[in-house]
Design a protein around this motif. Structure first.
Motif, mmCIF file in Angstrom:
data_model
loop_
_atom_site.group_PDB
_atom_site.id
_atom_site.type_symbol
_atom_site.label_atom_id
_atom_site.label_comp_id
_atom_site.label_asym_id
_atom_site.label_seq_id
_atom_site.Cartn_x
_atom_site.Cartn_y
_atom_site.Cartn_z
ATOM 1 N N LEU A 147 34.750 30.570 47.095
ATOM 2 C CA LEU A 147 35.207 31.960 46.991
ATOM 3 C C LEU A 147 35.990 32.409 48.220
ATOM 4 O O LEU A 147 36.984 33.136 48.097
ATOM 5 C CB LEU A 147 34.001 32.883 46.764
ATOM 6 N N PHE A 148 35.562 31.967 49.401
ATOM 7 C CA PHE A 148 36.234 32.413 50.632
ATOM 8 C C PHE A 148 37.633 31.823 50.738
ATOM 9 O O PHE A 148 38.549 32.449 51.261
ATOM 10 C CB PHE A 148 35.367 32.058 51.845
ATOM 11 N N ARG A 149 37.785 30.640 50.193
ATOM 12 C CA ARG A 149 39.118 30.017 50.222
ATOM 13 C C ARG A 149 40.046 30.684 49.225
ATOM 14 O O ARG A 149 41.236 30.855 49.490
ATOM 15 C CB ARG A 149 38.986 28.514 49.970
ATOM 16 N N ILE A 150 39.510 31.080 48.076
ATOM 17 C CA ILE A 150 40.342 31.816 47.108
ATOM 18 C C ILE A 150 40.796 33.133 47.730
ATOM 19 O O ILE A 150 41.978 33.486 47.703
ATOM 20 C CB ILE A 150 39.554 32.104 45.815
ATOM 21 N N ALA A 151 39.813 33.837 48.319
ATOM 22 C CA ALA A 151 40.090 35.180 48.847
ATOM 23 C C ALA A 151 41.033 35.136 50.042
ATOM 24 O O ALA A 151 41.716 36.116 50.343
ATOM 25 C CB ALA A 151 38.776 35.855 49.233
ATOM 26 N N SER A 152 41.091 33.994 50.734
ATOM 27 C CA SER A 152 41.970 33.891 51.900
ATOM 28 C C SER A 152 43.391 33.486 51.513
ATOM 29 O O SER A 152 44.267 33.412 52.370
ATOM 30 C CB SER A 152 41.402 32.880 52.904
ATOM 31 N N GLY A 153 43.606 33.193 50.237
ATOM 32 C CA GLY A 153 44.966 32.903 49.777
ATOM 33 C C GLY A 153 45.267 31.436 49.562
ATOM 34 O O GLY A 153 46.387 31.063 49.240
ATOM 35 N N GLN A 154 44.254 30.592 49.695
ATOM 36 C CA GLN A 154 44.526 29.157 49.584
ATOM 37 C C GLN A 154 44.640 28.666 48.141
ATOM 38 O O GLN A 154 45.153 27.581 47.898
ATOM 39 C CB GLN A 154 43.435 28.365 50.315
ATOM 40 N N LEU A 155 44.171 29.462 47.198
ATOM 41 C CA LEU A 155 44.261 29.025 45.795
ATOM 42 C C LEU A 155 45.678 29.211 45.260
ATOM 43 O O LEU A 155 46.228 28.316 44.626
ATOM 44 C CB LEU A 155 43.277 29.823 44.933
ATOM 45 N N VAL A 209 44.500 38.646 45.269
ATOM 46 C CA VAL A 209 43.597 38.246 44.188
ATOM 47 C C VAL A 209 42.483 39.273 43.999
ATOM 48 O O VAL A 209 42.056 39.943 44.947
ATOM 49 C CB VAL A 209 42.944 36.862 44.455
ATOM 50 N N ARG A 210 42.035 39.359 42.759
ATOM 51 C CA ARG A 210 40.871 40.163 42.417
ATOM 52 C C ARG A 210 39.844 39.199 41.842
ATOM 53 O O ARG A 210 40.165 38.433 40.928
ATOM 54 C CB ARG A 210 41.286 41.205 41.370
ATOM 55 N N LEU A 211 38.648 39.180 42.383
ATOM 56 C CA LEU A 211 37.626 38.233 41.933
ATOM 57 C C LEU A 211 36.707 38.872 40.899
ATOM 58 O O LEU A 211 36.279 40.030 41.055
ATOM 59 C CB LEU A 211 36.785 37.760 43.124
ATOM 60 N N ARG A 212 36.422 38.128 39.851
ATOM 61 C CA ARG A 212 35.395 38.515 38.883
ATOM 62 C C ARG A 212 34.404 37.356 38.832
ATOM 63 O O ARG A 212 34.777 36.239 38.489
ATOM 64 C CB ARG A 212 36.011 38.786 37.499
ATOM 65 N N PHE A 242 39.456 40.114 54.140
ATOM 66 C CA PHE A 242 40.646 39.349 53.755
ATOM 67 C C PHE A 242 41.737 40.314 53.271
ATOM 68 O O PHE A 242 41.510 41.072 52.316
ATOM 69 C CB PHE A 242 40.325 38.383 52.609
ATOM 70 N N PRO A 243 42.908 40.277 53.866
ATOM 71 C CA PRO A 243 43.967 41.196 53.426
ATOM 72 C C PRO A 243 44.376 40.990 51.961
ATOM 73 O O PRO A 243 44.841 41.925 51.322
ATOM 74 C CB PRO A 243 45.143 40.867 54.359
ATOM 75 N N LEU A 244 44.187 39.777 51.432
ATOM 76 C CA LEU A 244 44.648 39.495 50.069
ATOM 77 C C LEU A 244 43.609 39.840 49.001
ATOM 78 O O LEU A 244 43.905 39.783 47.809
ATOM 79 C CB LEU A 244 45.009 38.012 49.927
ATOM 80 N N LEU A 245 42.380 40.146 49.406
ATOM 81 C CA LEU A 245 41.324 40.371 48.408
ATOM 82 C C LEU A 245 41.307 41.829 47.954
ATOM 83 O O LEU A 245 40.979 42.734 48.720
ATOM 84 C CB LEU A 245 39.955 39.962 48.974
ATOM 85 N N SER A 295 37.201 22.214 47.505
ATOM 86 C CA SER A 295 38.543 21.908 48.013
ATOM 87 C C SER A 295 39.407 21.305 46.907
ATOM 88 O O SER A 295 40.594 21.639 46.765
ATOM 89 C CB SER A 295 38.415 20.942 49.193
ATOM 90 N N ALA A 296 38.805 20.436 46.107
ATOM 91 C CA ALA A 296 39.544 19.821 45.001
ATOM 92 C C ALA A 296 39.909 20.856 43.934
ATOM 93 O O ALA A 296 40.991 20.791 43.337
ATOM 94 C CB ALA A 296 38.713 18.695 44.387
ATOM 95 N N ALA A 297 39.030 21.815 43.701
ATOM 96 C CA ALA A 297 39.332 22.869 42.721
ATOM 97 C C ALA A 297 40.511 23.715 43.211
ATOM 98 O O ALA A 297 41.407 24.075 42.431
ATOM 99 C CB ALA A 297 38.097 23.741 42.486
#
Ligand code: NAX
Length: 328
Positions: free
Chosen positions: A21-29, A36-39, A62-65, A244-246
């Protein structure tokens, strides 16, 4: 500013969820300029733990979350999802037969497929991580008739990355020097990591390594059984590497493969390489503009053919088993 992309993550309170989740929220996904908005979806007993993770996500500022919402109802969780990461699954416990495992997961992936069908965004992209990943993806896909089948994928990128790491060590090169790695088949011990099409600095990896015994007796089993080796060493299954693979899988799907390279994704077969149509099997794929294509025209020798067939046969058996159980 851009409209946030909605990313739904199931099993959010699990160990992969915590690493993801932290990697998604930081913009790496999706990229450093994509909000991004997380559900998050969890079972009721784990909602509180997911709330704790959401508090930590807040605390990262996170600025992107754009926000985090938590649900225990798939219909709500997949509402408007542009990307859906299906991580939560029922693990195999002691004494559990394969049929029981498939049935328990059918109980999870059927309603999630239906919820994606009913409420996800038109451009939804689905990655199934939860095991048995290929067959769970098939179950979800079969219950989402209005979503194009090619939007349902399962993860073999961890196997792909493991293969890159093993080859880089053996050959004494950087993973950045390796291209065209392929995982074929099922994300299971039958998977086939293929070095005959892989390249090191533009030359055949199998020829460069030139060690058939290592390839057959070391490389293939090490990659295929790496999950068990991690459990043995760590006392818990792969989590950060799986997360990381996801990230890699979705990032590559959205942003494209490099020219001359490809990746491994389990995708719905169109019959390529003799894999029965409709099975969700791992192939070499290129991606561009958010779409994947199976790499065509690779020559498959007898050694590779036998291994691809064995893994694909296992997928066909899993499909037949879930059919018999009325799950698809
Ligand atoms: P955990 O047991 O730590 O977490 C799973 C989470 O899923 C739990 O919090 C649980 O409450 C939740 N969950 C269960 N049923 C749910 C449902 N119906 N809806 C929403 N959430 C639900 O497992 P973790 O280590 O995070 O692994 C998750 C899955 O990834 C497992 O199935 C695992 O086998 C699989 N893996 C797949 C890999 C791959 O390469 N495809 C590699 C890593 C991993 O083994």
């Amino acid at each position: 500013t851009r409209t946030p992309v909605t990313v739904t993550v199931t099993g959010a309170a699990g160990q992969i969820g915590y690493a993801l989740l932290f990697r998604i929220a930081s913009g790496q996904l999706l990229g450093p300029d994509v909000p991004v908005r997380l559900r998050l979806l969890e079972i009721p007993q784990a909602v509180k733990a997911a709330e704790g993770t959401a508090m930590e996500l807040d605390d990262c500022a996170f600025p992107l979350l754009a926000g985090t919402d938590i649900f225990d109802d798939p219909n709500q969780a997949f509402q408007g999802a542009n990307v859906a990461l299906l991580v939560g699954a029922r693990p195999r416990t002691k004494g559990m037969e394969r049929g029981d495992l498939l049935e328990a997961n059918g109980g999870i992936f059927k309603p999630q497929g239906e919820a994606i069908n009913a409420g996800a965004a038109d451009d939804v992209k689905v990655l199934v991580v939860g095991n048995p990943a290929n067959t769970n993806a098939l179950i979800a896909q079969q219950h989402a008739p209005d979503v194009p089948a090619e939007r349902f994928t399962a993860m073999t990128r961890l196997d792909h990355n493991r293969a890159l790491a093993q080859l880089s060590k053996k050959a004494g090169v950087s993973v950045a020097d390796i291209r065209r790695m392929t995982i074929w088949g099922n994300h299971s011990a039958t998977q086939y990591p293929d070095l005959f099409h892989a390249e090191i600095a533009g030359k055949s990896a199998a020829e460069t390594v030139n060690d058939k015994s290592w390839l057959e007796n070391d490389f293939i089993p090490t990659v295929a059984k790496r999950g068990a080796a991690i459990i043995e060493a760590r006392g818990a299954s792969s989590a950060a590497s799986a997360a990381s693979a996801a990230i890699d899988h979705v990032h590559t799907w959205v942003n494209g493969t490099a020219d001359g390279d490809w990746t491994s994704m389990a995708v719905v077969s169109d019959g390529s390489y003799g894999v029965p149509e409709g099975l969700i099997s791992s192939f070499p794929v290129t991606t561009k503009d958010g779409k994947w294509e199976i790499v065509q025209g690779l020559e498959i020798d007898d050694f590779s053919r036998a291994r691809i067939d064995a893994s694909v046969n296992e997928l066909a058996e899993e499909r037949d088993a879930v059919r018999k159980l009325g799950l698809i």
